[in-house]
Design an enzyme around this catalytic site. Sequence first.
Site, short mmCIF file in Angstrom:
data_model
loop_
_atom_site.label_atom_id
_atom_site.label_comp_id
_atom_site.label_asym_id
_atom_site.label_seq_id
_atom_site.Cartn_x
_atom_site.Cartn_y
_atom_site.Cartn_z
N SER A 253 2.51 67.33 24.82
CA SER A 253 2.01 65.96 24.77
C SER A 253 0.74 65.81 25.62
CB SER A 253 3.11 65.00 25.19
OG SER A 253 2.85 63.74 24.68
N HIS A 394 9.41 63.99 19.25
CA HIS A 394 8.37 64.38 20.21
C HIS A 394 9.02 64.97 21.47
CE1 HIS A 394 4.41 63.82 22.01
NE2 HIS A 394 4.98 63.26 23.07
C1 GTR Z 1 1.91 58.61 24.79
C2 GTR Z 1 0.48 58.84 24.45
C3 GTR Z 1 0.36 60.16 23.74
C4 GTR Z 1 1.09 61.26 24.44
C5 GTR Z 1 2.36 60.82 25.09
C6 GTR Z 1 2.94 61.75 26.13
O1 GTR Z 1 2.18 57.36 25.30
O2 GTR Z 1 0.06 57.79 23.63
O3 GTR Z 1 -1.00 60.49 23.54
O4 GTR Z 1 0.27 61.90 25.34
O5 GTR Z 1 2.26 59.60 25.72
O6 GTR Z 1 2.21 62.38 26.89
O7 GTR Z 1 4.17 61.82 26.20
#
Ligand code: GTR
Length: 416
Positions: A253, A394
């Site tokens: 991420s 995710h």
């Molecule tokens: C979210 C962000 C993403 C991603 C994520 C993370 O809120 O919008 O780009 O980086 O966090 O890092 O878990």
Amino acid sequence: MSRLFITLTILAFLVHAIAPLPARGAEEEFNYDESKVGAYTLPDPLVMQDGTPVTTPMQWHDKRRPELLALFENQVYGHRPPKPTALRFDTESTDDSAVDGRATRKQVRIHGLGGAGDNAAIVLTLYAPNDADGRVPAFVGMHLFDASAAMPVPGKPLEVPVAEKLPGAKLLEVILDRGYAIGTLTAADFCPDDAARFREGVLQQLYPDQTGPPGPEQPGAIATWAWALSRALDYLGTDKAIDPTRVAVIGHSRMGKTALWAGAEDQRFALVISNNSGCGGAALSRRNFGETVARINRAFPHWFCGNFKQYNDRESELPVDQHELVALSAPRPVYVASAVDDGWADPRGEFLAAAGADAVYKLLGVPGLDVTDQPETGKVVGQQIGYHLRVGKHALTDYDWLRYLDFADRHPKPAK
Ligand code: GTR
């Protein structure tokens, strides 16, 4: 109550119940419909800004690669802090009976980062296998595991059942048993992940007169974290247990964005892994799907340089796109991974960035991704560019780690 009314009520309930869960960032309208992505034209990684085609490896290395790197520095991430000239490494603790005697756990404080005073330090927590025959390859990243845990788990157990046997909470043992060391940094030590506090720590030390969000070409948090990973690599080059020519940089991420940028800026990283890195990572900025440049800059004003904000809702004006970030790993192995239920990160956009880097690998004479269509779920594709799309959400999971271990095994470099 009429039958019709009851039927309609049940129908309305069902429609509501099966509608997709609001995605992250759902307070605004974001597109999750492939048919609404719209047309876009990507910049060609093999054409210079002045229109000159890049047709030889030498032109790539001497002209186009430096040009692209400078564009990402000036327009997206900011220039990284200077390379420190007087780093010091203090081994704060060593435990050779970690992970039931399988590993040595070390905590190393990296001082001398430069600037006024020497207040901030980077702490590397490293697990290296004990029964190694010589120096071992390593994975290093930001927030790969909880450095304070007695038995860290560097990836979440995959929540969706799959046919293969996954290590779950035993992932660290598997990584060590397969002959790899693993180390993590923690942002809070030197550049907190917080728009109000990101300067506390090393940035305050390096740029004492600056306040507020990053200036036009100043390092944001991502550039600072990536620079810190290079400092971890500086240390690994001094550790007798580690082969510094086989260090992979990996992240999930926001830290996947960081891993890609660290690999682009520091070619000593032998392998680069982006797990679900999304917008500002592997996902193409020009694709209108999931998170957008405007949203990421608004939600995380400390991540990118000031200039990146000019491209809010104007992605087509960016002089680069993220396939060129992937290409900056060339000709080293790079792996991009997506998850099906991670629309916010735009899995297809991540795949297309990997595919868009292929031409550069080909020019450099190495086989890249080798496919043009996004593979079905669960299938690993590619040679020097790896890609998979897995089931689930995710996360950096044990399933992903097994793919990365196989990929790293496939790209051994002889120890010196
Ligand atoms: C979210 C962000 C993403 C991603 C994520 C993370 O809120 O919008 O780009 O980086 O966090 O890092 O878990």
